[in-house]
Design a protein around this motif. Structure first.
Motif, PDB file in Angstrom:
ATOM      1  N   SER B  77       0.999  -1.304  -0.098  1.00 42.66           N
ATOM      2  CA  SER B  77      -0.023  -0.090  -0.027  1.00 42.66           C
ATOM      3  C   SER B  77       1.066   1.304  -0.001  1.00 42.66           C
ATOM      4  N   ASN B  78       2.011   1.208   0.294  1.00 46.39           N
ATOM      5  CA  ASN B  78       2.859   2.226   0.397  1.00 46.39           C
ATOM      6  C   ASN B  78       3.792   2.427  -0.982  1.00 46.39           C
ATOM      7  N   GLY B  79       3.298   1.778  -2.019  1.00 47.65           N
ATOM      8  CA  GLY B  79       3.568   1.971  -3.546  1.00 47.65           C
ATOM      9  C   GLY B  79       4.583   1.187  -3.979  1.00 47.65           C
ATOM     10  N   CYS B  80       5.510   0.474  -2.897  1.00 47.26           N
ATOM     11  CA  CYS B  80       6.463  -0.528  -3.370  1.00 47.26           C
ATOM     12  C   CYS B  80       5.940  -1.767  -3.766  1.00 47.26           C
ATOM     13  N   LEU B  81       6.821  -2.237  -4.763  1.00 49.92           N
ATOM     14  CA  LEU B  81       6.536  -3.509  -5.313  1.00 49.92           C
ATOM     15  C   LEU B  81       7.665  -4.680  -4.750  1.00 49.92           C
ATOM     16  N   CYS B  82       7.142  -5.985  -4.575  1.00 53.58           N
ATOM     17  CA  CYS B  82       8.014  -6.893  -4.131  1.00 53.58           C
ATOM     18  C   CYS B  82       7.845  -7.893  -5.239  1.00 53.58           C
ATOM     19  N   CYS B  83       9.016  -8.564  -5.830  1.00 52.67           N
ATOM     20  CA  CYS B  83       8.738  -9.584  -6.764  1.00 52.67           C
ATOM     21  C   CYS B  83       9.881 -10.757  -6.496  1.00 52.67           C
ATOM     22  N   THR B  84       9.442 -11.981  -6.720  1.00 52.88           N
ATOM     23  CA  THR B  84      10.241 -13.030  -6.807  1.00 52.88           C
ATOM     24  C   THR B  84      11.098 -13.251  -7.884  1.00 52.88           C
ATOM     25  N   ILE B  85      12.253 -13.676  -7.879  1.00 53.62           N
ATOM     26  CA  ILE B  85      13.176 -13.756  -8.932  1.00 53.62           C
ATOM     27  C   ILE B  85      12.860 -14.866  -9.742  1.00 53.62           C
ATOM     28  N   GLY B  86      12.525 -16.058  -9.370  1.00 53.06           N
ATOM     29  CA  GLY B  86      12.334 -17.298  -9.981  1.00 53.06           C
ATOM     30  C   GLY B  86      13.440 -17.725 -10.756  1.00 53.06           C
ATOM     31  N   ASP B  87      13.382 -18.280 -11.993  1.00 56.51           N
ATOM     32  CA  ASP B  87      14.512 -18.822 -12.425  1.00 56.51           C
ATOM     33  C   ASP B  87      15.348 -18.012 -13.161  1.00 56.51           C
ATOM     34  N   SER B  88      15.081 -16.897 -13.755  1.00 52.82           N
ATOM     35  CA  SER B  88      15.700 -15.723 -14.396  1.00 52.82           C
ATOM     36  C   SER B  88      15.754 -14.354 -13.987  1.00 52.82           C
ATOM     37  N   LEU B  89      16.794 -13.797 -13.355  1.00 45.81           N
ATOM     38  CA  LEU B  89      16.756 -12.677 -12.871  1.00 45.81           C
ATOM     39  C   LEU B  89      16.678 -11.647 -13.981  1.00 45.81           C
ATOM     40  N   VAL B  90      17.248 -11.864 -15.182  1.00 40.62           N
ATOM     41  CA  VAL B  90      17.260 -10.752 -16.175  1.00 40.62           C
ATOM     42  C   VAL B  90      15.825 -10.748 -16.585  1.00 40.62           C
ATOM     43  N   GLU B  91      15.104 -12.021 -16.624  1.00 46.93           N
ATOM     44  CA  GLU B  91      13.708 -12.013 -17.292  1.00 46.93           C
ATOM     45  C   GLU B  91      12.824 -11.164 -16.505  1.00 46.93           C
ATOM     46  N   THR B  92      13.012 -11.488 -15.092  1.00 43.77           N
ATOM     47  CA  THR B  92      12.048 -10.951 -14.075  1.00 43.77           C
ATOM     48  C   THR B  92      12.230  -9.475 -14.104  1.00 43.77           C
ATOM     49  N   LEU B  93      13.479  -8.913 -14.197  1.00 45.00           N
ATOM     50  CA  LEU B  93      13.752  -7.440 -14.394  1.00 45.00           C
ATOM     51  C   LEU B  93      13.334  -6.714 -15.588  1.00 45.00           C
ATOM     52  N   LEU B  94      13.473  -7.384 -16.566  1.00 43.21           N
ATOM     53  CA  LEU B  94      12.652  -6.911 -18.066  1.00 43.21           C
ATOM     54  C   LEU B  94      11.306  -6.716 -17.883  1.00 43.21           C
ATOM     55  N   THR B  95      10.593  -8.032 -17.073  1.00 44.76           N
ATOM     56  CA  THR B  95       9.268  -7.719 -17.019  1.00 44.76           C
ATOM     57  C   THR B  95       8.871  -6.693 -15.990  1.00 44.76           C
ATOM     58  N   LEU B  96       9.533  -6.522 -15.009  1.00 42.53           N
ATOM     59  CA  LEU B  96       9.216  -5.427 -14.309  1.00 42.53           C
ATOM     60  C   LEU B  96       9.381  -4.001 -14.895  1.00 42.53           C
TER      61      LEU B  96
END
Lengths: 545, 307
Positions: B77-96
């Motif tokens: 609710s404070n505007g922050c996001l938290c994502c799990t990295i899963g198998d590929s950090l690069v893919e997670t980051l690009l999705t973000l």
């Protein structure tokens, strides 16, 4: 209830009560019996099928460590050093110089539409090119109008052309690990680390994991396995996203799908709680041709990639020790969670320190949560020594040894990575056999081609690409090697009660060969022709070229 | 493409394509990375953070703070996001990066055996990211023992050497805090900040985003920020020498400076721990006053006052 009796020149059953037979009876996709035609008559009416009368029948080969990417890579041109067979049975000749690779790619490029689409090729391996590496100029000769990306056979390194580097913004100022620079400080065209490679893929518009694991790739994998006499194979590390699961379910639902496929769930891709729940859900979809039951943990890197975790004294050429993908404490945590939940865990360990850590993790898991017949398996265990095999035996572990390495990288291991002594004893089938560790041997396709007879040939002859014999004492007999690619591999997958030998009640899964592996000279083992396979009573003839 | 120009590190409203600062939190398993991230996520930093972590299970976020939980992403609710990295950090980051939310800062939790420096490389290749700092969290209680472990010692040392800033955590649990600190200072060149329960000032991790304003004593008691202004051109060598010299005490610096050797263009100074980046920005617009803000240990300020 239709019964068919197949006659054969010889049947090698892997059943010690009756090692050889001339006839095998099949009913409802299962083996009703094997023996002579006289001994099978008691089962009642049957149809006699003599089409294999001149052939030799073995249990269908079981490939315990391969990846379904092998089916996907064939959408793209192969530019490797060694000859290789595609799923449709055509043979691609090995390319013996960078100039040959460039010429092959130029010819392929001319067949592509003039739309700027990416040319992706795979299987490149410069280790026999006397130190010469591929550079930007080589691939610019192929095209500067479209992105060109060449994936190396180890899957860890790639080359690309100038348009890819330009679009990815990689220049002499990009000081990032894995961007190889030449003596002038300019990017050479080679990218070695995931981060740099990923950026090149994105610049080239390549979504590798999607390209390599769709429905067509799944079918391609089953076909290329079938050509090699394989009836059961693993896809031994997959995060199992919905799209891949859907492709596997759809392909394996067809009775024409010529393979029993076992994906191994990538344990590190989510928390163990979520992973266990997901795997249990997936297991409900299990069928004759698709099994969700295996778990995989990748601990270290590769020996030839200089990223394996080594015990003292480390790399022969003094390279610093490799890297952990999943470190010692995490191995314990993941292993214990899946162990407690009743799963069999396959642990990738190339270096001997990785094997040591994995063995000790199993030891601790067993002390915490005793369990019989877990069959946790070290995958590769290439540098495991006698002491480690003794511990594996004591703990009830299995090993799946990467004997193809002896041929493909044996010379490099001897001269550079491991040195003579450890190269001689690597992939120690003789030691595993002597100490009674249940073991299989494997190809790790697409790292090396799928072909259990070749893999067995490596275990028997232990010859490198240049013809050096590595480790006389670790050689095993043809009979033992054949066991390792059938019942031995089935045991490491907990499928040995269902398949792996020709015995009453087991699946009618056969490899049908042109010649008798026990009769040919051991050095000819790899050259035996494969007519095709039978899977659950259905016949799959291999296309001939 | 193929643009060689170094990217500016400061976000400003007139430049919507300004890259997002990218911080990597490294450190061995158990060092306290998750505790630190937990504080950042739930603390009122006023920034919209996206935090990429290995495992939600280790986080301890008050249920009331969770606005939405969508599989591998939690929106707070404070505007922050938290994502799990899963198998590929690069893919997670690009999705973000494709998400519509305006993010002020992206923080990645490196795995316990990863080399955080390699992860920070991502920002050198992705134009939408600006490499900020590599912060390595160290467990005071066991780092010396880990560093000589034959299985993980080299991994631990790689992490320490990759750090721009070291957080010597769980200092309250160290038997001899001075000895650990001395040992650590001998292993790596990065400045060391001591902490308990991962409690370090947010400004130390995320920079000094309000250029030119300073709140002495506004941070945790052991840290202070300090600002400089110069109306005339500044000597490049002298300023860099000052920053280098004080880099064990000045933990962060950020500034827009008119250097005498490049007086018509704005030079951006960005310093995290031992790492100092100077990049060329556009021409000066209007006010040509150089500004520099430092954050550091209280003790260093005496030195700065002398200058």
């Amino acid at each position: 209830m239709n019964t068919v009796v197949y006659s054969a020149r010889r049947i090698l059953t892997m059943n010690p009560n009756q090692p050889f037979a001339t006839h095998v009876a099949v009913r409802d996709g299962r083996i009703l019996g094997a023996g002579s035609i006289e001994s099978l008559k008691g089962w009642g009416r049957f149809e006699l099928d003599d089409r294999f009368a001149g052939k030799v029948i073995l249990p269908g080969f079981v490939e315990g460590h391969s990846h379904a990417y092998e089916g996907g890579v064939w959408k793209f041109p192969y530019v490797g050093y060694f000859d290789r067979t595609s799923p449709d049975g055509t043979r691609s000749s090995g390319l013996k110089s960078i100039d040959e690779v460039v010429a092959t790619l130029q010819a392929y490029e001319r067949t592509m539409p003039r739309d700027g689409s990416t040319l992706l090729a795979w299987g490149f391996d410069p280790i026999y090119f006397g130190g010469r590496r591929m550079d930007l100029a080589d691939l610019d000769e192929v095209s500067t109008a479209r992105p060109v990306v060449v994936l190396h056979s180890n899957l860890h390194v790639l080359n690309a052309n100038t348009p890819v580097f330009a679009k990815a913004g990689i220049t002499r100022h990009t000081n990032v690990h894995g961007v190889v620079k030449d003596e002038r400080g300019e990017p050479s065209g080679e990218l070695q680390e995931n981060t740099a490679k990923f950026m090149a893929y994105r610049a080239a518009g390549v979504e590798l994991s999607t390209l390599l694991s769709d429905g067509a790739a799944t079918w391609g994998f089953a076909k290329v396995a079938q050509l090699a006499g394989v009836t059961t194979a693993t896809d031994l590390h997959n995060t199992l996203p919905e799209s891949t699961v859907a492709a596997y379910l759809e392909a394996s639902a067809s009775v024409d799908f010529p393979l029993r496929l076992l994906p191994a769930f990538a344990a590190f891709s989510m928390s163990p709680d979520d992973g266990i729940a997901r795997l249990r859900e997936l297991a409900k979809k299990n069928s004759e041709r698709l099994r969700f039951q295996l778990v995989k943990i990748i601990t270290d890197g590769s020996i030839q990639g200089l990223s394996a975790r080594m015990r003292w004294p480390g790399y022969y050429d003094g390279t610093l020790n490799g890297v952990w993908n999943v470190g010692p404490d995490e191995i314990d945590r993941l292993l214990l969670a899946y162990h407690r939940a009743g799963f069999q865990v396959h642990i990738h360990t190339n270096g001997d320190q990785a094997s040591e850590v994995a063995i000790e993790a199993v030891e601790r898991a067993l002390a915490t949560a005793p369990r019989w017949d877990h069959r946790h398996t070290l995958q590769h265990a290439q540098m495991a020594d006698a002491g480690q095999f003794r511990r594996m035996k004591a703990l009830g572990m299995c090993a799946n040894l990467f004997t193809n390495h002896l041929f493909y990288w044996g010379d490099v291991h001897y001269a550079k990575t491991l040195g003579p002594e450890r190269a001689e004893r690597m992939n120690a089938c003789g030691t595993a056999l002597h100490l009674g560790v249940p073991f299989a041997i494997h190809c790790d396709a697409p790292v090396t081609p799928i072909g259990p007879l070749f893999t067995a040939w490596c275990a028997v002859n232990r010859l490198t690409a240049t013809g050096r014999t590595l480790g006389e004492a670790e050689k095993i007999s043809v009979a033992h090697a054949l066991h390792a690619i059938t019942l031995g591999a089935a045991y490491t997958l907990k499928l040995d009660e269902e398949l792996g030998s020709i015995d009453v009640g087991k699946r009618a899964d056969f490899a049908i060969l042109d010649d008798d592996p026990l009769a040919v000279a051991p050095v000819k083992l790899k050259d035996i022709g494969i007519w095709g396979t039978m899977l659950g009573g259905r016949i799959f003839e291999a296309p001939r070229t | 493409m193929g643009n060689d120009a170094r990217r500016p590190h400061l976000r400003s409203p007139e430049d919507v394509t300004t890259p997002i600062p990218f911080t990597v939190i490294g450190g061995f398993l158990g060092a306290g990375k998750t505790t630190l991230l937990n504080r950042l996520l739930t603390g009122a930093t006023g920034r919209k953070l996206a935090v990429l972590i290995n495992d939600f299970g280790a986080l301890d976020i008050d249920g009331e703070l969770v606005a939405a939980h969508g599989g591998d992403t939690i929106a707070l609710s404070n505007g922050c996001l938290c994502c799990t990295i899963g198998d590929s950090l690069v893919e997670t980051l690009l999705t973000l990066l494709e998400r519509p939310e305006q993010l002020d800062h992206i923080v990645v939790e490196a795995s316990g055996v990863a080399d955080p420096g390699r992860i920070a490389d991502l920002a050198m290749l992705e134009p939408r990211l600006a490499r900020d700092g590599v912060i390595v969290v160290v467990d005071s209680g066991d780092v010396q023992q880990r560093a000589v472990d034959r299985r993980v010692g080299d991994t631990v040392m790689r992490q320490l050497k990759a750090a721009d800033l070291l957080v010597l955590n769980k200092i309250d649990l160290a038997r001899d805090p001075t000895a650990v600190r001395t040992w650590l200072a001998g292993q790596a060149t990065a400045p060391i900040v001591e902490a308990q329960y991962g409690d370090v000032p947010a400004a130390l991790l995320f920079g000094l985003d309000q250029l030119g304003t300073t709140h002495p004593g506004g941070e945790a008691e052991n840290f202070r920020s300090w600002s400089y202004r110069w109306s005339g051109p500044v000597d490049r060598a002298a300023l860099l020498a000052m920053l280098t010299e004080t880099s064990t005490d000045v933990l962060r610096a950020k500034g827009i400076v008119r250097f005498s050797d490049s007086a018509d263009r704005r030079s951006i100074i960005h310093m995290v721990g031992r790492r100092i980046d100077v990049s060329e920005d556009g021409p000066w617009r209007g006010d040509a006053e150089s500004r520099l803000v430092l954050l550091g240990a209280r003790s260093v300020l005496h030195f700065l006052e002398r200058e």
